[in-house]
Scaffold this active site. Structure first.
Site, PDB file in Angstrom:
ATOM      1  N   ARG A  80       0.810  -1.223   0.000  1.00  0.00           N
ATOM      2  CA  ARG A  80       0.000   0.000   0.000  1.00  0.00           C
ATOM      3  C   ARG A  80       0.840   1.268   0.000  1.00  0.00           C
ATOM      4  O   ARG A  80       0.352   2.333  -0.342  1.00  0.00           O
ATOM      5  CB  ARG A  80      -1.020  -0.032   1.133  1.00  0.00           C
ATOM      6  CG  ARG A  80      -2.140  -1.043   0.841  1.00  0.00           C
ATOM      7  CD  ARG A  80      -3.153  -1.106   1.948  1.00  0.00           C
ATOM      8  NE  ARG A  80      -2.579  -1.467   3.226  1.00  0.00           N
ATOM      9  CZ  ARG A  80      -2.445  -2.700   3.691  1.00  0.00           C
ATOM     10  NH1 ARG A  80      -2.851  -3.721   2.957  1.00  0.00           N
ATOM     11  NH2 ARG A  80      -1.929  -2.933   4.865  1.00  0.00           N
ATOM     12  N   GLU A 117       3.075  -9.272  12.929  1.00  0.00           N
ATOM     13  CA  GLU A 117       2.235  -9.778  14.017  1.00  0.00           C
ATOM     14  C   GLU A 117       1.870 -11.242  13.788  1.00  0.00           C
ATOM     15  O   GLU A 117       1.620 -11.978  14.719  1.00  0.00           O
ATOM     16  CB  GLU A 117       0.947  -8.956  14.126  1.00  0.00           C
ATOM     17  CG  GLU A 117       1.141  -7.622  14.804  1.00  0.00           C
ATOM     18  CD  GLU A 117      -0.172  -6.921  15.021  1.00  0.00           C
ATOM     19  OE1 GLU A 117      -0.858  -7.254  16.004  1.00  0.00           O
ATOM     20  OE2 GLU A 117      -0.505  -6.054  14.211  1.00  0.00           O
TER      21      GLU A 117
END
Length: 193
Positions: A80, A117
């Site tokens: 992104r 994560e």
């Protein structure tokens, strides 16, 4: 009539208010096993050309005020960051260098791995993308844990480029990602817990 910055293009202004800015266009995503609940969905901002343009101009104004004409390149992070990096580079009259996920760039590359994560990943940059001493700003949509931006700064350091700052549209402050950037300053337009 209100215009959103495109010559001759009227903005749709909701009854009783101004057009929504970047902050009103980032929303909480619905549950996903790979996304933390505190993530933000920037799709509405990308869908609205006026809000997207406003976010690019706000980031560009910050960089002009902070660094003047000292920036040589904008560095966009996969994936992104590719939406914001080239647009920001255009706004500033600069070129854009890409840092991609492993195996996506042709030619000789330099790589760095980092922890997400939900796993591990690796980023690469072309070995000849920058000259030693060139000054860059790293751009991504989100600063969360800081692992991706820290890996990007490592790669840029290996090329002996100078990272002036890391900028993002959204920052999740409770994850303290900017702390992982060490001495590299960080800037974000929108901050959420």
């Amino acid at each position: 009539m209100t215009f959103c910055g495109r010559p001759g293009a009227p903005a749709v202004v909701p009854r009783g208010g101004d057009r929504a800015g970047p902050g009103q266009r980032a929303r909480r995503p619905r549950g996903s096993p790979r996304l933390p609940l505190r993530a933000r969905d920037i799709s509405p901002l990308l869908k609205d050309p006026c809000s997207f343009r406003a976010s690019i101009r706000l980031l560009a104004n910050h960089l002009k005020e902070t660094h003047g004409g000292k920036i040589d390149y904008i560095v966009g992070l996969d994936s992104r960051g590719f939406l914001f990096g080239p647009s920001l580079a255009q706004e500033l009259g600069l070129g854009c260098v890409l840092i991609r996920k492993r195996g996506k760039l042709p030619g000789p590359t330099v790589s760095a791995s980092y922890t997400l994560e939900y796993g591990k990943a690796e980023l690469e940059i072309q070995r000849d993308a920058l000259e030693p001493g060139q000054k860059v700003v790293v751009v991504d949509d989100l600063l969360a844990t800081g692992g991706t931006m820290r890996a990007a700064c490592q790669l840029l350091g290996e090329l002996r480029a100078e990272v002036l700052e890391c900028v993002s549209l959204v920052e999740l402050t409770s994850l303290k990602g900017r702390e992982k950037l060490g001495a590299v300053p960080a800037f974000s337009l929108l901050q959420y817990e």
